[in-house]
Design an enzyme around this catalytic site. Structure first.
Site, PDB file in Angstrom:
ATOM      1  N   ARG A 125       0.608  -1.211   0.075  1.00  0.00           N
ATOM      2  CA  ARG A 125      -0.139  -0.119   0.067  1.00  0.00           C
ATOM      3  C   ARG A 125       0.819   1.140   0.065  1.00  0.00           C
ATOM      4  NH1 ARG A 125      -2.126   1.181   4.608  1.00  0.00           N
ATOM      5  NH2 ARG A 125      -3.062  -0.786   4.806  1.00  0.00           N
TER       6      ARG A 125
ATOM      7  N   TYR B 177     -14.925  16.405 -16.253  1.00  0.00           N
ATOM      8  CA  TYR B 177     -15.480  15.034 -16.253  1.00  0.00           C
ATOM      9  C   TYR B 177     -16.637  14.678 -15.234  1.00  0.00           C
ATOM     10  CZ  TYR B 177     -14.653   9.875 -15.983  1.00  0.00           C
ATOM     11  OH  TYR B 177     -14.674   8.386 -15.893  1.00  0.00           O
TER      12      TYR B 177
ATOM     13  N   LYS C  44      -6.583   5.583 -20.018  1.00  0.00           N
ATOM     14  CA  LYS C  44      -7.072   5.861 -21.080  1.00  0.00           C
ATOM     15  C   LYS C  44      -5.619   5.811 -22.024  1.00  0.00           C
ATOM     16  CE  LYS C  44     -10.869   6.772 -19.090  1.00  0.00           C
ATOM     17  NZ  LYS C  44     -11.218   8.087 -18.446  1.00  0.00           N
TER      18      LYS C  44
ATOM     19  N   ASP D 283      -6.206  18.020 -15.483  1.00  0.00           N
ATOM     20  CA  ASP D 283      -6.504  16.918 -15.915  1.00  0.00           C
ATOM     21  C   ASP D 283      -6.279  16.919 -17.249  1.00  0.00           C
ATOM     22  OD1 ASP D 283      -7.784  14.583 -16.682  1.00  0.00           O
ATOM     23  OD2 ASP D 283      -9.372  14.643 -15.476  1.00  0.00           O
TER      24      ASP D 283
HETATM   25  C1  LIG Z   1     -11.748   8.521 -17.247  1.00  0.00           C
HETATM   26  C2  LIG Z   1     -11.462  10.005 -16.563  1.00  0.00           C
HETATM   27  C3  LIG Z   1     -11.193  10.007 -15.476  1.00  0.00           C
HETATM   28  C4  LIG Z   1     -11.494   9.163 -14.440  1.00  0.00           C
HETATM   29  O1  LIG Z   1     -10.324   8.079 -14.585  1.00  0.00           O
HETATM   30  P1  LIG Z   1     -10.929   6.731 -14.198  1.00  0.00           P
HETATM   31  O2  LIG Z   1      -9.590   5.961 -14.217  1.00  0.00           O
HETATM   32  O3  LIG Z   1     -11.927   6.227 -14.855  1.00  0.00           O
HETATM   33  O4  LIG Z   1     -11.070   6.680 -12.769  1.00  0.00           O
HETATM   34  C5  LIG Z   1     -10.871  11.698 -15.076  1.00  0.00           C
HETATM   35  N1  LIG Z   1     -10.644  12.260 -15.769  1.00  0.00           N
HETATM   36  C6  LIG Z   1     -10.988  12.300 -17.179  1.00  0.00           C
HETATM   37  C7  LIG Z   1     -10.833  13.493 -18.014  1.00  0.00           C
HETATM   38  C8  LIG Z   1     -11.152  11.023 -17.746  1.00  0.00           C
HETATM   39  O5  LIG Z   1     -11.596  10.809 -18.981  1.00  0.00           O
END
Ligand SMILES: *Cc1c(COP(=O)(O)O)cnc(C)c1O
Length: 377
Positions: free
Chosen positions: A45, A97, A194, A169
């Site tokens: 962890r 998001y 992603k 982000d």
């Molecule tokens: C998918 C996404 C997230 C969240 O990520 P997870 O890995 O699904 O928890 C945050 N910001 C954006 C822009 C995203 O596309």
């Protein structure tokens, strides 16, 4: 010697293999470590060789001094905001998001942490921001799902003058196309689920920063809140990211051709893609990004039912949430990714029932365009 991005993808973060000569570091599938080991690992962890490898790779991509990896993008967001106290204010872009919005509104609000949403593409927003005293300014660029761009350098200058931390982000652009820390952001956050992993086979998150103080807060949050990835998932992401540069090149060229094809169809009201010459943000796109990434958003002249029906006609595009994988996906934001956002909010920011977001994969572009034309005809 300092190497370039593509070389770092392959060569940075390849440690913990010297005793065996393994070319690829193994997965350290262990919950705990013998006390007093040379690298001071104690419990997974709070750290694992695989997490360190991935952090070194991802940090190098943004030339960041520090990187911390998490079990998901939402876990990374949770870690950042867990440093706030009751009474603190987050000022966020209104088109963030959906799950970030849900976390701010349905979780943080209970703890007395307030958030306010503004349109950061408007000049007056920066003036409004100067009258507030946010602890955190939270933006995305390009935004989800409207593909609006925000001038990161300008927002960073105002945030710095207010002593607020700017979080960008960077999930939609990926560090291959945009480097928020170089533009003045305090934290660059990505859902590695992603583009960074790129293969739609696990979840992950990362935050890069040059602030030691922030890095300590984030590492504390991983331990205290249990936000660590699994050793298996972090290994998958280390494997996936090696081809990031190659994949992004194809995502960008495919998405541009797809947007151009979509733009001339009679059933599209409008199309947005940062590198499309007709895009209102195309000059900003060229200033802060080196390519437009793989997402294209369009509004059709169909009703909600007809829009969803046409999307289901697509053969190569799976109707699914998420983005950034090698395969093409299509999403109906109003009923999918942004379903948890209240209808009035969706309408006020422009997420209509005829809005469609395409995540363009790395298939042959001719097949993708043919599939689109067939489904819409
Ligand atoms: C998918 C996404 C997230 C969240 O990520 P997870 O890995 O699904 O928890 C945050 N910001 C954006 C822009 C995203 O596309």
């Amino acid at each position: 010697m300092k190497h370039k991005f593509e070389t770092n993808l392959i060569h940075i973060g390849q440690d913990y293999k010297e005793q065996t000569g393994a070319v690829i570091p193994p997965i350290y599938a262990t919950s705990t470590f013998a006390h007093g080991n040379p690298e001071n690992f104690d419990y997974t962890r709070s750290g694992n060789p695989g997490f360190r490898n991935l952090e070194n790779t991802l940090g190098s991509l943004e030339s960041a001094d520090y990187a911390t990896v998490f079990s998901s993008g939402v876990a990374a967001i949770t870690a950042v905001v867990s440093s706030l106290k009751s009474g603190d204010l987050i000022v966020a872009e209104e088109n963030i998001y959906g799950c970030t919005f849900r976390l701010f509104e349905q979780v943080l609000r209970h703890y007395g942490i307030k958030s306010l949403y503004l349109d950061f593409s408007k000049e007056e927003t920066l003036e409004t921001l100067k009258e507030l005293s946010p602890k955190i300014v939270w933006i995305e660029s390009p935004t989800n799902p409207l593909m609006k761009l925000i001038d990161i350098e300008r927002v960073a200058a105002v945030s710095t003058s207010l002593e607020a931390s700017l979080v960008v982000d960077n999930t939609f652009a990926s560090p291959y196309l945009q480097k928020p820390l170089e533009l003045g952001a305090t934290l660059s956050l990505s859902s590695t689920t992603k583009y960074i992993n790129g293969h739609s086979d696990c979840l992950g998150g990362v935050v890069c920063t040059n602030s030691k103080e922030w890095s300590e807060k984030l590492n504390f949050a991983v331990k205290a809140l249990g936000l660590n990835p699994s050793p298996f998932d972090s290994w998958l992401i280390s494997r996936g990211v090696k081809t990031l540069a190659l994949r992004m090149e194809r995502h960008c060229s495919n998405a541009l051709s797809f947007a151009e094809a979509l733009e001339v169809l009679p059933v599209t009201n409008w199309v947005r893609y940062p590198f499309l010459p007709s895009d209102p943000d195309s000059s900003l796109a060229r200033r802060q990004m080196t390519g437009g990434s793989g997402l294209v958003v369009a509004e059709f002249s169909y009703s909600k039912e007809e829009t969803i029906k046409r999307l289901k006609e697509l053969e190569l595009f799976v109707l699914a949430e998420s983005l950034g994988g090698v395969e093409s996906l299509v999403c109906h934001p109003a009923s999918m990714t942004h379903a948890s956002v209240p209808k009035e909010v969706k309408e006020s920011v422009g997420i209509t029932d005829s809005l469609v977001r395409f995540s363009i994969g790395i298939e042959h572009i001719d097949d993708l365009i043919a599939d689109l034309k067939r489904a819409l005809s």
